[in-house]
Each structure stands twice: as structure tokens, then as C-alpha cells.
Design a protein around this motif. Structure first.
Motif, PDB file in Angstrom:
ATOM      1  N   ASP A  53       0.823  -1.203   0.000  1.00 19.71           N
ATOM      2  CA  ASP A  53       0.000   0.000   0.000  1.00 19.71           C
ATOM      3  C   ASP A  53       0.858   1.255   0.000  1.00 19.71           C
ATOM      4  O   ASP A  53       1.985   1.241   0.496  1.00 19.71           O
ATOM      5  CB  ASP A  53      -0.880   0.048   1.259  1.00 19.71           C
ATOM      6  N   LEU A  54       0.286   2.329  -0.511  1.00 21.36           N
ATOM      7  CA  LEU A  54       0.870   3.641  -0.295  1.00 21.36           C
ATOM      8  C   LEU A  54       0.196   4.216   0.942  1.00 21.36           C
ATOM      9  O   LEU A  54      -1.033   4.256   1.030  1.00 21.36           O
ATOM     10  CB  LEU A  54       0.626   4.556  -1.490  1.00 21.36           C
ATOM     11  N   ALA A  55       0.998   4.627   1.906  1.00 24.25           N
ATOM     12  CA  ALA A  55       0.464   5.121   3.170  1.00 24.25           C
ATOM     13  C   ALA A  55       1.189   6.401   3.564  1.00 24.25           C
ATOM     14  O   ALA A  55       2.300   6.672   3.120  1.00 24.25           O
ATOM     15  CB  ALA A  55       0.617   4.053   4.255  1.00 24.25           C
ATOM     16  N   SER A  56       0.545   7.170   4.420  1.00 22.81           N
ATOM     17  CA  SER A  56       1.097   8.444   4.877  1.00 22.81           C
ATOM     18  C   SER A  56       2.048   8.195   6.047  1.00 22.81           C
ATOM     19  O   SER A  56       1.714   7.470   6.994  1.00 22.81           O
ATOM     20  CB  SER A  56      -0.045   9.370   5.301  1.00 22.81           C
ATOM     21  N   TYR A  57       3.234   8.815   5.985  1.00 21.21           N
ATOM     22  CA  TYR A  57       4.259   8.637   7.018  1.00 21.21           C
ATOM     23  C   TYR A  57       3.887   9.440   8.261  1.00 21.21           C
ATOM     24  O   TYR A  57       3.885  10.667   8.243  1.00 21.21           O
ATOM     25  CB  TYR A  57       5.602   9.088   6.448  1.00 21.21           C
ATOM     26  N   PHE A 148       1.114   5.090   8.646  1.00 23.67           N
ATOM     27  CA  PHE A 148       1.987   4.144   9.334  1.00 23.67           C
ATOM     28  C   PHE A 148       2.994   4.859  10.212  1.00 23.67           C
ATOM     29  O   PHE A 148       3.235   6.069  10.076  1.00 23.67           O
ATOM     30  CB  PHE A 148       2.723   3.252   8.332  1.00 23.67           C
ATOM     31  N   THR A 149       3.567   4.106  11.125  1.00 27.18           N
ATOM     32  CA  THR A 149       4.653   4.573  11.963  1.00 27.18           C
ATOM     33  C   THR A 149       5.731   3.514  12.009  1.00 27.18           C
ATOM     34  O   THR A 149       5.461   2.334  11.746  1.00 27.18           O
ATOM     35  CB  THR A 149       4.162   4.895  13.389  1.00 27.18           C
ATOM     36  N   GLN A 150       6.950   3.916  12.337  1.00 24.65           N
ATOM     37  CA  GLN A 150       8.067   2.997  12.500  1.00 24.65           C
ATOM     38  C   GLN A 150       8.275   2.735  13.991  1.00 24.65           C
ATOM     39  O   GLN A 150       8.067   3.633  14.811  1.00 24.65           O
ATOM     40  CB  GLN A 150       9.347   3.602  11.914  1.00 24.65           C
ATOM     41  N   ILE A 151       8.715   1.540  14.333  1.00 29.35           N
ATOM     42  CA  ILE A 151       8.952   1.186  15.738  1.00 29.35           C
ATOM     43  C   ILE A 151      10.434   1.358  16.065  1.00 29.35           C
ATOM     44  O   ILE A 151      11.299   0.973  15.284  1.00 29.35           O
ATOM     45  CB  ILE A 151       8.492  -0.257  16.016  1.00 29.35           C
ATOM     46  N   GLN A 221       4.013  15.406  -2.541  1.00 32.66           N
ATOM     47  CA  GLN A 221       2.989  15.065  -3.519  1.00 32.66           C
ATOM     48  C   GLN A 221       1.629  14.980  -2.845  1.00 32.66           C
ATOM     49  O   GLN A 221       1.526  14.921  -1.631  1.00 32.66           O
ATOM     50  CB  GLN A 221       3.311  13.731  -4.178  1.00 32.66           C
ATOM     51  N   GLY A 222       0.575  14.988  -3.645  1.00 33.74           N
ATOM     52  CA  GLY A 222      -0.764  14.885  -3.115  1.00 33.74           C
ATOM     53  C   GLY A 222      -1.040  13.481  -2.627  1.00 33.74           C
ATOM     54  O   GLY A 222      -0.279  12.544  -2.887  1.00 33.74           O
ATOM     55  N   PRO A 223      -2.121  13.301  -1.880  1.00 34.06           N
ATOM     56  CA  PRO A 223      -2.445  11.985  -1.328  1.00 34.06           C
ATOM     57  C   PRO A 223      -2.744  10.968  -2.417  1.00 34.06           C
ATOM     58  O   PRO A 223      -3.346  11.284  -3.434  1.00 34.06           O
ATOM     59  CB  PRO A 223      -3.675  12.258  -0.465  1.00 34.06           C
ATOM     60  N   VAL A 224      -2.290   9.751  -2.198  1.00 30.21           N
ATOM     61  CA  VAL A 224      -2.588   8.634  -3.085  1.00 30.21           C
ATOM     62  C   VAL A 224      -3.159   7.527  -2.223  1.00 30.21           C
ATOM     63  O   VAL A 224      -2.609   7.219  -1.176  1.00 30.21           O
ATOM     64  CB  VAL A 224      -1.299   8.129  -3.795  1.00 30.21           C
ATOM     65  N   THR A 225      -4.242   6.931  -2.606  1.00 29.47           N
ATOM     66  CA  THR A 225      -4.868   5.895  -1.801  1.00 29.47           C
ATOM     67  C   THR A 225      -5.039   4.629  -2.621  1.00 29.47           C
ATOM     68  O   THR A 225      -4.943   4.638  -3.843  1.00 29.47           O
ATOM     69  CB  THR A 225      -6.253   6.345  -1.282  1.00 29.47           C
ATOM     70  N   GLY A 226      -5.303   3.535  -1.907  1.00 25.61           N
ATOM     71  CA  GLY A 226      -5.600   2.283  -2.594  1.00 25.61           C
ATOM     72  C   GLY A 226      -4.456   1.318  -2.579  1.00 25.61           C
ATOM     73  O   GLY A 226      -3.301   1.696  -2.423  1.00 25.61           O
ATOM     74  N   SER A 227      -4.760   0.078  -2.730  1.00 25.71           N
ATOM     75  CA  SER A 227      -3.743  -0.967  -2.761  1.00 25.71           C
ATOM     76  C   SER A 227      -3.000  -0.938  -4.090  1.00 25.71           C
ATOM     77  O   SER A 227      -3.581  -0.624  -5.129  1.00 25.71           O
ATOM     78  CB  SER A 227      -4.419  -2.341  -2.572  1.00 25.71           C
ATOM     79  N   LEU A 228      -1.724  -1.273  -4.042  1.00 23.92           N
ATOM     80  CA  LEU A 228      -0.933  -1.290  -5.268  1.00 23.92           C
ATOM     81  C   LEU A 228      -1.148  -2.573  -6.041  1.00 23.92           C
ATOM     82  O   LEU A 228      -0.868  -2.650  -7.231  1.00 23.92           O
ATOM     83  CB  LEU A 228       0.550  -1.127  -4.919  1.00 23.92           C
TER      84      LEU A 228
END
Length: 229
Positions: A53-57, A148-151, A221-228
Motif C-alpha cells: 500500500d501507499l500510506a502516509s508517514y 503508518f509509523t516505524q517502531i 505530492q498529493g495523497p494517493v490511496t488504494g492498494s498497489l
């Protein structure tokens, strides 16, 4: 902690995943990832299949911080408090685990007496995955987006990662997943069992180098949603 990294190119993901997916060749993400930028993550869908997926950091995107609340950062989740922090606890309890692919990440080094950006990656230049959490958001336009977040874990004793951050500050490191454990991490359904993955990566398998920041950050860049796929 790490707030900037370099994700793989689409063709590099082809090699890592062992598949060729034409759909995501029409999509794009910045060459470097910063807060609220779109970047690829690997996770399991509701049918337990791997999806990219493309997700927001950042677990809580800026657009979802309520009005009147002081902006806060959620790019890094401390392993010690995953089950306590409101931003991460629900995803942690539901074992919404993801793996964040990258070429390298960046940290400040003060060995010269001032902050200098250093790159950190694998000794053999291979792509690698960082342990993370993900969640979904209902957007105003009716679409569903991911973030998403990183641990991170303590790195005071790590031979390489203890070189970074301000003198006197606690040293932290992203949780780098060994290649043969990525699948097990994604499939893990127990938060208690997932903690066994949150350990230091061998310093001898890593390398670091001076990586001065470009004069201008990569354009957002602008938001991108959806599964790749």
C-alpha cells in the motif's frame, strides 16, 4: 529519531517481492520520505494476503489532528510504550503490523561538533524492511487512506546506532527486520509474540556515511490511496 528515509524505487520492489506488478507503475512516491509523505508499506489484507500500500508517514496525519490540538509527531513509536500511547495502542493490540521497505534512513551525527546528516543502510547495499504499525482513516471525500509509523528501540549499547543524536540524549534505533523474519512479523497476531521481533540488528551487517541534505526537500505530492496490487 528517524524522520527521513529513502524508500525503494518501484523496480526495486519488483526484485524484492519476486513479482512484476504493472499497476503501481502508474503511481509515484517521493525519492525521500518525510512527515505526511506517501510511501510504500507491506502488510496483510483481511484475507491474510500480502499487499503493498501507499500510506502516509506518521500514524496520525496532520489533517486528522483535531482543531485546537497542538500538532504532534507520530513517525516513530517507542517499543516500550506501544500499548499505552493513544496514537499506537489500538493498532498494536490488533496486531496491525507492517514492514516499511527502504534503501536507507537518515540520522544526525554530532561527532564533528555540529549536526551532520548521515545515511544508514545495509553493508551490502540491499533493501531492507523496518518494523511498523499501520491504520486506516475515513477521508472527507469518502475514500479510505492508510498511515503508518516505524517502531524504535533503545540503542545506547549498539556499536553503530549509538553514534547518532545529540550528546547526552538517549540513543534510539529503528527495528530492522532480518529478511527471513519479515513474513513471520507480518503474520504475527499476538502483541506479546510480536515483541520478540523488537531487537537490535547486527552492527556488522550495517554501514553509515555522510549524507548532506539537499538544498530543497523533495516536493510533497498529493495523497494517493488504494492498494498497489
Amino acid at each position: 529519531m528517524c524522520v527521513n528515509y529513502r524508500p525503494p524505487l518501484p523496480e526495486q520492489l519488483d526484485m524484492v517481492l519476486g513479482i512484476l506488478v504493472d499497476l503501481y507503475r502508474d503511481l509515484d512516491w517521493p525519492g525521500e520520505t518525510w512527515k505526511d509523505y506517501q510511501a510504500p508499506i507491506l502488510r496483510l489484507d483481511q484475507d491474510r494476503r500480502r499487499v503493498l500500500d501507499l500510506a502516509s508517514y506518521g500514524m496520525v496525519p496532520r489533517r486528522h489532528i483535531p482543531p485546537g490540538v497542538k500538532p504532534f509527531d507520530t513517525m516513530n513509536a517507542r517499543a516500550e510504550s506501544l500499548g499505552e500511547k493513544r496514537s499506537y495502542a489500538p493498532a498494536w493490540r490488533r496486531a496491525q503490523l507492517c514492514a516499511v521497505p527502504m534503501q536507507c534512513f537518515y540520522e544526525p551525527n554530532y561527532e564533528s561538533g555540529r549536526a551532520e546528516r548521515f545515511g544508514i543502510g545495509m553493508a551490502d547495499d540491499a533493501l531492507f524492511y523496518v518494523a511498523g504499525l499501520w491504520r486506516q482513516w475515513a477521508e472527507a471525500d469518502g475514500q479510505v487512506s492508510s498511515s503508518f509509523t516505524q517502531i524504535t528501540i533503545n540503542a545506547d549499547e549498539h556499536p553503530l546506532m549509538r553514534r547518532f543524536h545529540k550528546p547526552g540524549d538517549e540513543k534510539r534505533s529503528l527495528v530492522i527486520l532480518p529478511p527471513d523474519e519479515v513474513g513471520d512479523w507480518l503474520a504475527c497476531r499476538s502483541p506479546e509474540a510480536a515483541r520478540s521481533f523488537l531487537r537490535p540488528f547486527p552492527a556488522e551487517a550495517m554501514k553509515t556515511w555522510a549524507a548532506p541534505k539537499e538544498a530543497k526537500k523533495v516536493e510533497e505530492q498529493g495523497p494517493v490511496t488504494g492498494s498497489l496490487f
